[in-house]
Motif scaffolding. Structure first.
Motif, PDB file in Angstrom:
ATOM      1  N   LEU A   1       5.616   4.408 -15.847  1.00 33.03           N
ATOM      2  CA  LEU A   1       5.540   2.946 -15.683  1.00 33.03           C
ATOM      3  C   LEU A   1       6.793   2.433 -14.973  1.00 33.03           C
ATOM      4  CD1 LEU A   1       3.865   0.345 -16.524  1.00 33.03           C
ATOM      5  CD2 LEU A   1       5.454   0.156 -18.438  1.00 33.03           C
ATOM      6  N   GLU A   2       7.951   2.907 -15.411  1.00 28.68           N
ATOM      7  CA  GLU A   2       9.204   2.405 -14.811  1.00 28.68           C
ATOM      8  C   GLU A   2       9.426   2.973 -13.420  1.00 28.68           C
ATOM      9  OE1 GLU A   2      12.523   2.785 -17.451  1.00 28.68           O
ATOM     10  OE2 GLU A   2      11.701   1.289 -18.834  1.00 28.68           O
ATOM     11  N   ARG A   3       9.092   4.284 -13.221  1.00 27.89           N
ATOM     12  CA  ARG A   3       9.308   4.851 -11.885  1.00 27.89           C
ATOM     13  C   ARG A   3       8.396   4.179 -10.868  1.00 27.89           C
ATOM     14  NH1 ARG A   3       8.002  10.523 -11.976  1.00 27.89           N
ATOM     15  NH2 ARG A   3       7.144  10.176 -14.031  1.00 27.89           N
ATOM     16  N   ARG A   4       7.179   3.826 -11.296  1.00 28.42           N
ATOM     17  CA  ARG A   4       6.237   3.243 -10.333  1.00 28.42           C
ATOM     18  C   ARG A   4       6.392   1.739 -10.181  1.00 28.42           C
ATOM     19  NH1 ARG A   4       0.197   5.174 -10.861  1.00 28.42           N
ATOM     20  NH2 ARG A   4       1.112   7.074 -10.027  1.00 28.42           N
ATOM     21  N   TYR A   5       6.649   1.041 -11.292  1.00 25.33           N
ATOM     22  CA  TYR A   5       6.628  -0.429 -11.246  1.00 25.33           C
ATOM     23  C   TYR A   5       7.964  -1.059 -11.619  1.00 25.33           C
ATOM     24  CZ  TYR A   5       1.547   0.404 -11.510  1.00 25.33           C
ATOM     25  OH  TYR A   5       0.270   0.840 -11.284  1.00 25.33           O
ATOM     26  N   GLY A   6       9.034  -0.235 -11.729  1.00 25.03           N
ATOM     27  CA  GLY A   6      10.286  -0.697 -12.320  1.00 25.03           C
ATOM     28  C   GLY A   6      10.841  -1.988 -11.763  1.00 25.03           C
ATOM     29  N   SER A   7      10.926  -2.114 -10.422  1.00 25.16           N
ATOM     30  CA  SER A   7      11.566  -3.298  -9.864  1.00 25.16           C
ATOM     31  C   SER A   7      10.712  -4.536 -10.152  1.00 25.16           C
ATOM     32  CB  SER A   7      11.807  -3.137  -8.364  1.00 25.16           C
ATOM     33  OG  SER A   7      10.605  -2.794  -7.732  1.00 25.16           O
TER      34      SER A   7
ATOM     35  N   ALA B   1       0.832  -1.201   0.000  1.00 24.72           N
ATOM     36  CA  ALA B   1       0.000   0.000   0.000  1.00 24.72           C
ATOM     37  C   ALA B   1       0.866   1.250   0.000  1.00 24.72           C
ATOM     38  CB  ALA B   1      -0.899  -0.023   1.224  1.00 24.72           C
ATOM     39  N   SER B   2       1.909   1.271   0.792  1.00 23.42           N
ATOM     40  CA  SER B   2       2.806   2.427   0.838  1.00 23.42           C
ATOM     41  C   SER B   2       4.211   1.882   0.629  1.00 23.42           C
ATOM     42  CB  SER B   2       2.679   3.087   2.209  1.00 23.42           C
ATOM     43  OG  SER B   2       3.415   4.270   2.240  1.00 23.42           O
ATOM     44  N   PRO B   3       4.957   2.404  -0.358  1.00 20.75           N
ATOM     45  CA  PRO B   3       6.241   1.773  -0.669  1.00 20.75           C
ATOM     46  C   PRO B   3       7.169   1.729   0.542  1.00 20.75           C
ATOM     47  CG  PRO B   3       5.660   3.435  -2.312  1.00 20.75           C
ATOM     48  CD  PRO B   3       4.663   3.555  -1.199  1.00 20.75           C
ATOM     49  N   SER B   4       7.831   0.587   0.719  1.00 22.17           N
ATOM     50  CA  SER B   4       8.769   0.416   1.817  1.00 22.17           C
ATOM     51  C   SER B   4      10.117   1.025   1.431  1.00 22.17           C
ATOM     52  CB  SER B   4       8.960  -1.075   2.070  1.00 22.17           C
ATOM     53  OG  SER B   4       9.514  -1.653   0.895  1.00 22.17           O
ATOM     54  N   ARG B   5      11.031   1.060   2.417  1.00 22.47           N
ATOM     55  CA  ARG B   5      12.403   1.518   2.144  1.00 22.47           C
ATOM     56  C   ARG B   5      13.014   0.718   0.995  1.00 22.47           C
ATOM     57  NH1 ARG B   5      16.762   3.820   3.476  1.00 22.47           N
ATOM     58  NH2 ARG B   5      15.759   5.110   5.019  1.00 22.47           N
ATOM     59  N   GLU B   6      12.830  -0.625   1.034  1.00 21.87           N
ATOM     60  CA  GLU B   6      13.415  -1.482  -0.018  1.00 21.87           C
ATOM     61  C   GLU B   6      12.833  -1.119  -1.376  1.00 21.87           C
ATOM     62  OE1 GLU B   6      12.082  -2.680   2.896  1.00 21.87           O
ATOM     63  OE2 GLU B   6      14.095  -2.877   3.763  1.00 21.87           O
ATOM     64  N   GLU B   7      11.515  -0.843  -1.381  1.00 14.78           N
ATOM     65  CA  GLU B   7      10.859  -0.525  -2.656  1.00 14.78           C
ATOM     66  C   GLU B   7      11.397   0.802  -3.205  1.00 14.78           C
ATOM     67  OE1 GLU B   7       8.407  -0.678  -5.980  1.00 14.78           O
ATOM     68  OE2 GLU B   7       9.018  -2.281  -4.629  1.00 14.78           O
ATOM     69  N   TRP B   8      11.547   1.830  -2.342  1.00 14.75           N
ATOM     70  CA  TRP B   8      12.082   3.114  -2.824  1.00 14.75           C
ATOM     71  C   TRP B   8      13.520   2.948  -3.304  1.00 14.75           C
ATOM     72  CZ3 TRP B   8       9.250   6.645  -4.652  1.00 14.75           C
ATOM     73  CH2 TRP B   8       8.046   7.013  -4.074  1.00 14.75           C
TER      74      TRP B   8
ATOM     75  N   VAL C   1      16.767   3.762  -9.076  1.00 11.12           N
ATOM     76  CA  VAL C   1      17.506   3.704 -10.340  1.00 11.12           C
ATOM     77  C   VAL C   1      16.621   4.185 -11.499  1.00 11.12           C
ATOM     78  CG1 VAL C   1      16.979   1.250 -10.699  1.00 11.12           C
ATOM     79  CG2 VAL C   1      18.971   2.219 -11.768  1.00 11.12           C
ATOM     80  N   PHE C   2      15.319   3.912 -11.420  1.00 14.19           N
ATOM     81  CA  PHE C   2      14.418   4.323 -12.499  1.00 14.19           C
ATOM     82  C   PHE C   2      14.106   5.817 -12.404  1.00 14.19           C
ATOM     83  CE2 PHE C   2      13.739  -0.182 -11.718  1.00 14.19           C
ATOM     84  CZ  PHE C   2      14.027  -0.678 -12.970  1.00 14.19           C
ATOM     85  N   TRP C   3      13.997   6.315 -11.171  1.00 15.81           N
ATOM     86  CA  TRP C   3      13.790   7.767 -10.992  1.00 15.81           C
ATOM     87  C   TRP C   3      15.008   8.515 -11.517  1.00 15.81           C
ATOM     88  CZ3 TRP C   3       9.893  10.880  -8.635  1.00 15.81           C
ATOM     89  CH2 TRP C   3       8.731  10.161  -8.338  1.00 15.81           C
ATOM     90  N   ASP C   4      16.180   7.968 -11.214  1.00 16.25           N
ATOM     91  CA  ASP C   4      17.414   8.611 -11.676  1.00 16.25           C
ATOM     92  C   ASP C   4      17.466   8.605 -13.209  1.00 16.25           C
ATOM     93  OD1 ASP C   4      19.810   9.867 -11.452  1.00 16.25           O
ATOM     94  OD2 ASP C   4      20.958   8.033 -11.220  1.00 16.25           O
ATOM     95  N   LYS C   5      17.122   7.452 -13.801  1.00 14.57           N
ATOM     96  CA  LYS C   5      17.153   7.316 -15.263  1.00 14.57           C
ATOM     97  C   LYS C   5      16.235   8.342 -15.943  1.00 14.57           C
ATOM     98  CE  LYS C   5      15.518   3.911 -18.678  1.00 14.57           C
ATOM     99  NZ  LYS C   5      14.866   2.600 -18.795  1.00 14.57           N
TER     100      LYS C   5
END
Ligand SMILES: C[S@@+](CC[C@H](N)C(=O)[O-])C[C@H]1O[C@@H](n2cnc3c(N)ncnc32)[C@H](O)[C@@H]1O
Length: 273
Positions: free
Chosen positions: A224-230, A3-10, A15-19
């Motif tokens: 799409l990549e920033r939200r679901y990238g991993s 529901a709310s992104p965890s530390r691991e998820e952020w 890497v996608f936000w940076d890209k």
């Protein structure tokens, strides 16, 4: 997807936000300027930007306050600030500082800043009420806070279409849970948070826009990549191309001649200490 992104998820998303971070000035500066104006920020101000990520709106604020002012870009996840640091270096901004901290516990004395901003960060807070109280605490008397959140999902074409396609195709993998980022979307809810935190002269505005994108462009790839990238990286090539084709098809409904027309709704609230 939690529901709310965890530390691991952020950390995985960073890497996608940076890209997808811009090289220098913001590509979404229209929204930044609205937030900066409503937060009353001017030349020479010392500003704190919470949950800055790749530097929105911190970079735009640094350009607004000039050499006589400063911006502290704060984020809980150091990796998320990589793009902000790079952009500041590219633009040779010497008035930016970076702080890794949680927005619920700000490592600053009372009455420190002329303004506090936050764009699309409050919805990720574990305790939004505490974040707003902390923002008020670190403001100088007379200083102003301005927070922006996404508006109702039905009027955010880009976000809604992607969520529908991803959840529709892979319900078992992403879960059907409504993400916490849906908080503060309804008119009046962000304003109520400002009132509860003790701000004066509280206001709220819904920002409705129609954003256009060139037909055939894969404008949706960044979100799409920033939200679901991993999670995307766990798909095999066949699933990934099925997903891309479904997204293309879903956006075709929003084509108007040689461009896509996408509704966009955001909320801004502000208040004075
Ligand atoms: C949706 S992004 C918004 C980034 C940027 N403000 C923008 O508009 O592009 C949310 C940001 O909040 C940060 N974040 C999440 N929880 C946080 C917390 N408790 N304290 C500070 N930052 C947090 C994430 O690391 C991420 O950079």
């Amino acid at each position: 997807m939690s529901a709310s992104p965890s530390r691991e998820e952020w950390t995985a998303r960073a890497v996608f936000w940076d890209k997808h971070a811009p090289e220098g000035e913001s590509v979404t500066d229209e929204l930044n300027r609205i937030l900066i104006d409503l937060a009353g920020i001017g030349s020479g101000d010392d500003v704190l930007d919470l949950a800055s990520g790749s530097g929105e709106p911190a970079i735009s604020i640094a350009l607004r306050v000039g050499a006589g002012g400063s911006v502290t870009a704060l984020d809980a996840h150091g990796e998320m600030l990589a793009g902000a640091r790079r952009r500041a270096a590219t633009l040779e901004l010497n008035n930016m500082k970076f702080q890794i901290a949680r927005m619920e516990y700000l490592p600053f004395a009372d009455d420190t800043f002329d303004a506090v901003t936050c764009r699309f960060g409050l919805q990720s807070s574990e305790d939004a009420a505490q974040t707003l109280r902390e923002a008020r605490r670190v403001l100088k008397p007379g200083g102003r806070a301005g927070f922006m959140t996404h508006g109702v999902e039905e009027r955010n074409t880009l976000s809604a279409v992607l969520a529908n396609v991803v959840c529709g195709m892979f319900p078992e993998r992403v879960g059907a849970a409504k993400p916490k980022r849906l908080r503060f979307r309804e008119p009046g809810s962000l304003r109520a948070g400002f009132d509860a935190a003790g701000f004066d002269e509280v206001g709220e505005r819904e920002i409705l826009r129609v954003v256009t994108r060139e037909a055939g462009s894969r404008f949706w790839r960044s979100l799409l990549e920033r939200r679901y990238g991993s999670w995307l990286e766990t798909l095999d090539a066949e699933d990934r191309s099925r997903l891309d084709a479904a997204v293309e098809e879903a956006f075709a409904a929003h084509l108007a001649g040689d461009r896509y027309e996408l509704e966009s709704a955001d909320m801004v609230s502000w208040g004075t200490k």
